[in-house]
Design a protein around this motif. Structure first.
Motif, PDB file in Angstrom:
ATOM      1  N   ILE A 107     -61.171  31.072  15.796  1.00 45.76           N
ATOM      2  CA  ILE A 107     -61.228  32.222  16.699  1.00 45.76           C
ATOM      3  C   ILE A 107     -60.068  33.151  16.354  1.00 45.76           C
ATOM      4  CG2 ILE A 107     -61.204  33.015  19.092  1.00 45.76           C
ATOM      5  CD1 ILE A 107     -62.326  30.325  19.933  1.00 45.76           C
ATOM      6  N   ALA A 108     -60.406  34.277  15.713  1.00 46.77           N
ATOM      7  CA  ALA A 108     -59.406  35.270  15.304  1.00 46.77           C
ATOM      8  C   ALA A 108     -59.138  36.177  16.504  1.00 46.77           C
ATOM      9  CB  ALA A 108     -59.921  36.062  14.105  1.00 46.77           C
ATOM     10  N   ASN A 109     -58.245  35.732  17.356  1.00 50.95           N
ATOM     11  CA  ASN A 109     -58.021  36.354  18.659  1.00 50.95           C
ATOM     12  C   ASN A 109     -56.844  37.326  18.695  1.00 50.95           C
ATOM     13  OD1 ASN A 109     -57.971  36.183  21.875  1.00 50.95           O
ATOM     14  ND2 ASN A 109     -55.918  35.658  21.155  1.00 50.95           N
ATOM     15  N   ALA A 110     -55.818  37.082  17.896  1.00 50.11           N
ATOM     16  CA  ALA A 110     -54.576  37.860  17.996  1.00 50.11           C
ATOM     17  C   ALA A 110     -54.798  39.320  17.618  1.00 50.11           C
ATOM     18  CB  ALA A 110     -53.513  37.247  17.100  1.00 50.11           C
ATOM     19  N   GLY A 111     -53.943  40.183  18.144  1.00 50.10           N
ATOM     20  CA  GLY A 111     -54.042  41.586  17.768  1.00 50.10           C
ATOM     21  C   GLY A 111     -53.035  42.444  18.511  1.00 50.10           C
ATOM     22  N   VAL A 112     -52.960  43.709  18.090  1.00 49.99           N
ATOM     23  CA  VAL A 112     -52.116  44.707  18.741  1.00 49.99           C
ATOM     24  C   VAL A 112     -52.993  45.912  19.073  1.00 49.99           C
ATOM     25  CG1 VAL A 112     -49.971  43.979  17.653  1.00 49.99           C
ATOM     26  CG2 VAL A 112     -51.414  45.669  16.499  1.00 49.99           C
ATOM     27  N   MET A 113     -52.536  46.740  20.010  1.00 49.13           N
ATOM     28  CA  MET A 113     -53.349  47.868  20.456  1.00 49.13           C
ATOM     29  C   MET A 113     -52.513  49.121  20.636  1.00 49.13           C
ATOM     30  SD  MET A 113     -55.833  48.193  23.831  1.00 49.13           S
ATOM     31  CE  MET A 113     -54.517  48.450  25.026  1.00 49.13           C
ATOM     32  N   ARG A 114     -52.995  50.210  20.065  1.00 48.26           N
ATOM     33  CA  ARG A 114     -52.451  51.562  20.267  1.00 48.26           C
ATOM     34  C   ARG A 114     -50.936  51.589  20.077  1.00 48.26           C
ATOM     35  NH1 ARG A 114     -55.425  54.516  25.250  1.00 48.26           N
ATOM     36  NH2 ARG A 114     -54.242  56.224  24.324  1.00 48.26           N
ATOM     37  N   THR A 115     -50.499  51.022  18.981  1.00 48.06           N
ATOM     38  CA  THR A 115     -49.070  50.997  18.674  1.00 48.06           C
ATOM     39  C   THR A 115     -48.606  52.368  18.175  1.00 48.06           C
ATOM     40  OG1 THR A 115     -49.546  50.308  16.408  1.00 48.06           O
ATOM     41  CG2 THR A 115     -49.165  48.570  18.031  1.00 48.06           C
ATOM     42  N   PRO A 116     -47.322  52.661  18.296  1.00 50.34           N
ATOM     43  CA  PRO A 116     -46.785  53.857  17.635  1.00 50.34           C
ATOM     44  C   PRO A 116     -46.994  53.722  16.126  1.00 50.34           C
ATOM     45  CG  PRO A 116     -45.197  52.917  19.176  1.00 50.34           C
ATOM     46  CD  PRO A 116     -46.291  51.919  19.044  1.00 50.34           C
ATOM     47  N   PHE A 117     -46.963  54.837  15.419  1.00 54.64           N
ATOM     48  CA  PHE A 117     -47.177  54.791  13.975  1.00 54.64           C
ATOM     49  C   PHE A 117     -46.105  53.920  13.319  1.00 54.64           C
ATOM     50  CE2 PHE A 117     -46.809  56.669   9.617  1.00 54.64           C
ATOM     51  CZ  PHE A 117     -48.050  56.240   9.176  1.00 54.64           C
ATOM     52  N   GLY A 118     -46.559  53.011  12.484  1.00 51.64           N
ATOM     53  CA  GLY A 118     -45.650  52.119  11.785  1.00 51.64           C
ATOM     54  C   GLY A 118     -46.398  51.355  10.724  1.00 51.64           C
ATOM     55  N   HIS A 119     -45.702  50.439  10.085  1.00 52.30           N
ATOM     56  CA  HIS A 119     -46.291  49.693   8.981  1.00 52.30           C
ATOM     57  C   HIS A 119     -45.962  48.214   9.089  1.00 52.30           C
ATOM     58  CE1 HIS A 119     -45.999  53.843   7.378  1.00 52.30           C
ATOM     59  NE2 HIS A 119     -47.153  53.535   6.800  1.00 52.30           N
ATOM     60  N   THR A 120     -46.845  47.398   8.551  1.00 47.60           N
ATOM     61  CA  THR A 120     -46.585  45.961   8.452  1.00 47.60           C
ATOM     62  C   THR A 120     -45.566  45.723   7.350  1.00 47.60           C
ATOM     63  OG1 THR A 120     -48.297  45.563   6.806  1.00 47.60           O
ATOM     64  CG2 THR A 120     -48.978  45.522   9.117  1.00 47.60           C
ATOM     65  N   ALA A 121     -45.185  44.456   7.173  1.00 49.71           N
ATOM     66  CA  ALA A 121     -44.220  44.105   6.126  1.00 49.71           C
ATOM     67  C   ALA A 121     -44.717  44.485   4.740  1.00 49.71           C
ATOM     68  CB  ALA A 121     -43.930  42.606   6.184  1.00 49.71           C
ATOM     69  N   ASP A 122     -46.040  44.609   4.593  1.00 48.26           N
ATOM     70  CA  ASP A 122     -46.626  44.915   3.293  1.00 48.26           C
ATOM     71  C   ASP A 122     -47.010  46.376   3.136  1.00 48.26           C
ATOM     72  OD1 ASP A 122     -46.975  41.976   2.227  1.00 48.26           O
ATOM     73  OD2 ASP A 122     -47.665  41.989   4.307  1.00 48.26           O
ATOM     74  N   GLY A 123     -46.639  47.201   4.117  1.00 47.37           N
ATOM     75  CA  GLY A 123     -46.860  48.639   3.996  1.00 47.37           C
ATOM     76  C   GLY A 123     -48.179  49.153   4.521  1.00 47.37           C
ATOM     77  N   PHE A 124     -48.922  48.323   5.247  1.00 47.04           N
ATOM     78  CA  PHE A 124     -50.186  48.775   5.823  1.00 47.04           C
ATOM     79  C   PHE A 124     -49.952  49.344   7.218  1.00 47.04           C
ATOM     80  CE2 PHE A 124     -51.320  44.832   3.344  1.00 47.04           C
ATOM     81  CZ  PHE A 124     -51.754  45.522   2.213  1.00 47.04           C
ATOM     82  N   GLU A 125     -50.769  50.316   7.615  1.00 50.66           N
ATOM     83  CA  GLU A 125     -50.699  50.839   8.987  1.00 50.66           C
ATOM     84  C   GLU A 125     -50.780  49.651   9.939  1.00 50.66           C
ATOM     85  OE1 GLU A 125     -51.782  51.560  12.767  1.00 50.66           O
ATOM     86  OE2 GLU A 125     -53.530  51.157  11.478  1.00 50.66           O
ATOM     87  N   THR A 126     -49.948  49.656  10.966  1.00 49.89           N
ATOM     88  CA  THR A 126     -49.720  48.467  11.785  1.00 49.89           C
ATOM     89  C   THR A 126     -50.996  47.845  12.349  1.00 49.89           C
ATOM     90  OG1 THR A 126     -47.506  49.231  12.405  1.00 49.89           O
ATOM     91  CG2 THR A 126     -48.536  47.581  13.833  1.00 49.89           C
ATOM     92  N   GLN A 127     -51.855  48.661  12.943  1.00 46.01           N
ATOM     93  CA  GLN A 127     -53.025  48.091  13.615  1.00 46.01           C
ATOM     94  C   GLN A 127     -54.060  47.576  12.613  1.00 46.01           C
ATOM     95  OE1 GLN A 127     -54.079  49.966  17.568  1.00 46.01           O
ATOM     96  NE2 GLN A 127     -53.005  51.708  16.644  1.00 46.01           N
ATOM     97  N   PHE A 128     -54.324  48.336  11.566  1.00 44.08           N
ATOM     98  CA  PHE A 128     -55.268  47.913  10.535  1.00 44.08           C
ATOM     99  C   PHE A 128     -54.731  46.679   9.805  1.00 44.08           C
ATOM    100  CE2 PHE A 128     -57.066  48.291   6.174  1.00 44.08           C
ATOM    101  CZ  PHE A 128     -58.416  48.257   6.496  1.00 44.08           C
ATOM    102  N   GLY A 129     -53.441  46.709   9.499  1.00 47.83           N
ATOM    103  CA  GLY A 129     -52.835  45.600   8.772  1.00 47.83           C
ATOM    104  C   GLY A 129     -52.778  44.322   9.577  1.00 47.83           C
TER     105      GLY A 129
END
Length: 322
Positions: A107-129
């Motif tokens: 069950i892939a349950n975890a996630g974030v919602m409507r975050t300010p613009f930012g990036h993951t550790a690997d440089g992806f947009e936070t929500q998509f990444g």
């Protein structure tokens, strides 16, 4: 398909009378909200749950009461997983593969919602990444552990209606950033991932489905501005009243997690495979006007060609082929 359950059903309603002893389930995001309730309900019915969380100390505190409710040999173990870091994702997958025990459901349950613009550790947009690419790598790396007859349940949202995925600019490098649009992209991606995973694994007896839990007051809304939620609900209710619909109601957390466990263990696999579910039902496809708070999935989120294109793009972005 049984219509015994609906929007008011809880996890305990859905699993009433079920013995899940011997079942093994991976649930991501067990440090709060839906993840904790999903784990609790499954353990209370005898399942062995492996709960993944970025902050293990927080997860341990949040799940402290689960062990007391365990029945029929149910148990909960925790494993570290930061979906915003592919290094963490791969380490988690490696640990699960080294352990080698199969899962009946992921069950892939975890996630974030409507975050300010930012990036993951690997440089992806936070929500998509976080919401899509992290789960994309984790699930694909451990796909061999999903037992025949098993299922992948991807948590999505009615927020997918905000926007389709943007295959040309997934990280908002050329598009002005909008937190709702970014959330919508990531939630559409969750559905498309389920569609393509189901296509690829159906022959091996493994099915995948997407779940919209409903509107729930959880930590997911922590990035909303003060008063934003109230204003949104007021707008929804005005629109609903104008169209003759009842006012929007938030679900409780047990009601919100009900569709996850229903899709995981109760629904017929052929009915939900490659589909989008909500309120413990398979949702209808509509591209017309949908009043917020009412069921419906956009056709672009179930488009098999879009699903395959997103899969190919995701492989390119993470540097792995599955």
């Amino acid at each position: 398909m049984s219509n015994a359950f609906g929007s008011k059903s809880t996890t305990d309603d859905v699993l009433a009378g079920m013995d899940l002893s011997g079942k093994r389930v991976l649930v991501t995001g067990v440090s709060a909200g839906l993840g904790v309730e999903t784990a609790r309900a499954l353990v209370a019915h005898g399942a062995h749950v492996v709960g993944a969380a970025r902050n293990l100390a927080k997860a341990k505190e949040a799940t402290a009461g689960i062990h007391a409710q365990a029945a029929n040999g149910g148990q909960l173990d925790l494993i570290e997983l930061d979906l915003a870091s592919l290094q963490s994702v791969r380490s988690c997958a490696d640990a699960l593969l080294a352990d080698g025990r199969p899962f009946d459901v992921v069950i892939a349950n975890a996630g974030v919602m409507r975050t300010p613009f930012g990036h993951t550790a690997d440089g992806f947009e936070t929500q998509f990444g976080t919401n899509h690419l992290g789960h994309f790598v984790l699930v694909n790396r451990i796909a061999s552990l999903i037992a025949p007859g098993g299922r992948l349940i991807c948590l999505s949202s009615a927020g997918h209606r905000y926007s389709d995925v943007d295959l040309d600019d997934p990280n908002f490098e050329r598009t002005p950033y909008d937190p709702s649009a970014a959330y919508g992209r990531s939630k559409t991606a969750n559905i498309l991932f389920a569609v393509e995973f189901d296509r690829r694994h159906n022959a091996q007896g493994v099915r995948a489905a997407a779940v919209h839990p409903g509107g729930i007051m959880t930590e997911l809304g922590r990035h909303l501005a003060p008063g934003e939620l109230e204003a949104t609900v007021e707008k929804i209710n005005a629109q609903s009243a104008a169209e003759g619909h009842p006012p929007f109601e938030f679900k409780s957390i047990p009601q919100g997690a009900a569709t996850s466990v229903w899709a995981a263990f109760v629904a017929n696999a052929d009915d939900i495979g490659g589909r989008y579910t909500e309120d413990c039902q398979v949702s209808s496809v509509t591209d017309g006007l949908i009043t917020p708070g009412t069921p419906g999935v956009r056709s672009y989120a179930l488009d098999p060609e879009r699903a395959q294109a997103l899969w190919a793009l995701s492989e390119k972005l993470v540097g792995e082929r599955f």
